[in-house]
Design an enzyme around this catalytic site. Sequence first.
Site, short mmCIF file in Angstrom:
data_model
loop_
_atom_site.label_atom_id
_atom_site.label_comp_id
_atom_site.label_asym_id
_atom_site.label_seq_id
_atom_site.Cartn_x
_atom_site.Cartn_y
_atom_site.Cartn_z
CD GLN A 125 -2.58 1.28 2.69
OE1 GLN A 125 -1.97 0.73 3.68
NE2 GLN A 125 -3.78 1.93 2.74
N GLY A 126 0.80 2.24 -1.06
CA GLY A 126 1.65 3.19 -1.20
C GLY A 126 0.58 4.54 -1.08
CB SER A 128 2.02 6.87 4.52
OG SER A 128 0.68 6.37 5.19
CD GLU A 244 -5.55 0.14 6.43
OE1 GLU A 244 -5.95 1.23 5.40
OE2 GLU A 244 -4.52 0.35 6.84
CB SER A 373 -3.22 7.98 14.25
OG SER A 373 -3.84 9.15 14.38
CG ASN A 374 -5.92 3.71 18.09
OD1 ASN A 374 -6.24 3.63 16.87
ND2 ASN A 374 -5.63 3.11 19.09
CD GLU A 375 -3.27 9.84 19.05
OE1 GLU A 375 -3.44 9.22 17.96
OE2 GLU A 375 -2.64 10.02 19.85
C1 LIG Z 1 3.87 -0.27 11.24
C2 LIG Z 1 3.21 0.73 10.25
C3 LIG Z 1 2.70 0.31 9.16
C4 LIG Z 1 2.20 1.15 8.13
N1 LIG Z 1 2.07 0.53 7.12
C5 LIG Z 1 1.67 1.33 6.02
C6 LIG Z 1 1.38 0.87 4.53
O1 LIG Z 1 1.74 -0.25 4.16
N2 LIG Z 1 0.97 1.74 3.66
C7 LIG Z 1 0.74 3.26 3.92
O2 LIG Z 1 0.44 3.70 3.11
N3 LIG Z 1 0.95 3.73 5.18
C8 LIG Z 1 1.25 2.83 6.19
N4 LIG Z 1 1.59 3.36 7.42
C9 LIG Z 1 1.31 4.67 7.85
C10 LIG Z 1 0.14 5.05 8.61
O3 LIG Z 1 -1.25 4.91 8.12
C11 LIG Z 1 0.31 6.69 8.99
O4 LIG Z 1 1.68 6.57 9.76
C12 LIG Z 1 -0.63 7.08 10.07
O5 LIG Z 1 -1.65 7.43 9.10
C13 LIG Z 1 -0.43 8.28 10.63
O6 LIG Z 1 0.37 9.26 9.92
P1 LIG Z 1 1.74 9.97 10.43
O7 LIG Z 1 2.67 8.94 10.82
O8 LIG Z 1 2.31 10.86 9.11
O9 LIG Z 1 1.50 10.74 11.81
P2 LIG Z 1 0.99 12.26 11.73
O10 LIG Z 1 -0.31 12.29 10.91
O11 LIG Z 1 2.19 13.08 11.52
O12 LIG Z 1 0.45 12.24 13.31
C14 LIG Z 1 1.29 12.50 14.36
C15 LIG Z 1 0.51 12.53 15.71
O13 LIG Z 1 -0.42 13.39 15.63
C16 LIG Z 1 -1.81 12.77 15.65
N5 LIG Z 1 -2.71 13.61 14.89
C17 LIG Z 1 -2.71 13.87 13.38
N6 LIG Z 1 -3.65 14.56 13.10
C18 LIG Z 1 -4.49 14.78 14.14
C19 LIG Z 1 -5.93 15.15 14.14
N7 LIG Z 1 -6.41 15.91 13.14
N8 LIG Z 1 -6.38 15.08 15.39
C20 LIG Z 1 -5.87 14.68 16.56
N9 LIG Z 1 -4.56 14.26 16.48
C21 LIG Z 1 -4.00 14.26 15.09
C22 LIG Z 1 -1.65 11.53 15.39
O14 LIG Z 1 -2.47 10.67 15.91
C23 LIG Z 1 -0.44 11.30 15.89
O15 LIG Z 1 -0.46 10.74 17.33
C24 LIG Z 1 1.94 2.33 8.45
C25 LIG Z 1 2.39 3.09 9.67
C26 LIG Z 1 2.98 2.15 10.72
C27 LIG Z 1 3.28 2.78 12.11
#
Ligand SMILES: Cc1cc2nc3c(=O)[nH]c(=O)nc-3n(C[C@H](O)[C@H](O)[C@H](O)COP(=O)(O)OP(=O)(O)OC[C@H]3O[C@@H](n4cnc5c(N)ncnc54)[C@H](O)[C@@H]3O)c2cc1C
Length: 390
Positions: A125-126, A128, A244, A373-375
């Site tokens: 999945q591409g 993020s 998902e 993310s859970n938030e």
């Molecule tokens: C182990 C793992 C596997 C993954 N696999 C894939 C994959 O195969 N393909 C893919 O495309 N992606 C993948 N992901 C990406 C994943 O979907 C993103 O990491 C996720 O959506 C969070 O985005 P971010 O890491 O940019 O964090 P950010 O969006 O930068 O968030 C950082 C923190 O801020 C909080 N936050 C952000 N926005 C808000 C808001 N509006 N309100 C409240 N809190 C907020 C978040 O909850 C988090 O705690 C994976 C991630 C992990 C950790």
Amino acid sequence: MQHRLSAEDRAFQQEMRDFFTNRIPDEARTWHKDGEVDPEALRIAQRAMHDAGLAVPHWPVEWGGKDWTELQRHIWRTEMQATGTPPPLAFNTNMIGPVIATFGSQEQKERFLPPTASLDIWWCQGFSEPDAGSDLASLRTTAVRDGDEYVVNGQKTWTTLGQFADWIFALVRTDPNAPKKQMGISMLLIKMDSPGVTLRPIKLIDGGHEVNEVFFDNVRVPADQLVGEENKGWDYAKFLLGNERVGVAPVGSIKRKLADAKAFAAQTKTAAGTLLDDPLLAARIAELETELMALEVTVMRVAGSSHDGKPDPASSILKLRGSQLQQDVLELITDIAGPASLQWQPIDGVGEWAAESVPTYLNFRKASIYGGSNEVQRSVISGGILGLKG
Ligand SMILES: Cc1cc2nc3c(=O)[nH]c(=O)nc-3n(C[C@H](O)[C@H](O)[C@H](O)COP(=O)(O)OP(=O)(O)OC[C@H]3O[C@@H](n4cnc5c(N)ncnc54)[C@H](O)[C@@H]3O)c2cc1C
């Protein structure tokens, strides 16, 4: 609501139990160890399921699906998880498969759906990017149309199991001038061995290699690998992400882990007997069992409500509670292991389960982040279900 299975559903449950117990080769069951996934184990299990017509029951019947009830699908999933069978690869069966079956061209369906169901093609999945995770629509990877091809440039990150993947389904920006950022995004199917695609591993705290960065440098992608219409990728992504989240409440695996926790507690001696006799520990287990039961009922209610490509916002509850309960049970196992959990390699006197407890606990911390993310799930629940204004 009916709390007991009908005779028919009980027979179905027995059929699934027999299948997953007797027809999945044992070597497939140890598919997740020390934070590493064994790709061969996943292939063996998914092929066995595919041969029996059980890999993609939720797909359209024409493409290998079964016309099952939601309850039957739940039983299928739970029995699979309860036997330690690796589930069919979610990227294939829960994510891109249903998207192609719903929005893809006939040619794409014929080309991709059969090998996607059998895992002859491994997808990743591409979505993020370094600055586009929760705020996915900010993604910057571009695709510029050039004749019969798109030319793709940019970077993806956190690409799970990308090191084993044959193909990636990627969100790309095709219209940088669209009035809303969600409107200029498309979904492309890209071969991982295309010239200009490179993959770099990300090393994790549990010692494993599960996620990657993927770079695109002038990658040429045939235009017939565009899913649906150009600039409509956001709609397909929302459809996919809803599926998902339904898939990330692993009730059967949590049950199995909780049963393991009890077994480990029963074999851990204390001055008064075993840890299982400890009233505080027993109360913690009882609480987890009750919460798991509540989650299971909610899973059954939500799973049936994804209609017309509009996922039920309640799938966010499953994502949230499923990941929390899974972590709570893994934390319990770490606590049962006690000081033995500090030893990450099996040694005399320390059970393998105890040595694995911390790496496994750390590995599953990821579940609060991936799949949204859970938030962010809490925001979806407060706005989409409770109607609160943020
Ligand atoms: C182990 C793992 C596997 C993954 N696999 C894939 C994959 O195969 N393909 C893919 O495309 N992606 C993948 N992901 C990406 C994943 O979907 C993103 O990491 C996720 O959506 C969070 O985005 P971010 O890491 O940019 O964090 P950010 O969006 O930068 O968030 C950082 C923190 O801020 C909080 N936050 C952000 N926005 C808000 C808001 N509006 N309100 C409240 N809190 C907020 C978040 O909850 C988090 O705690 C994976 C991630 C992990 C950790």
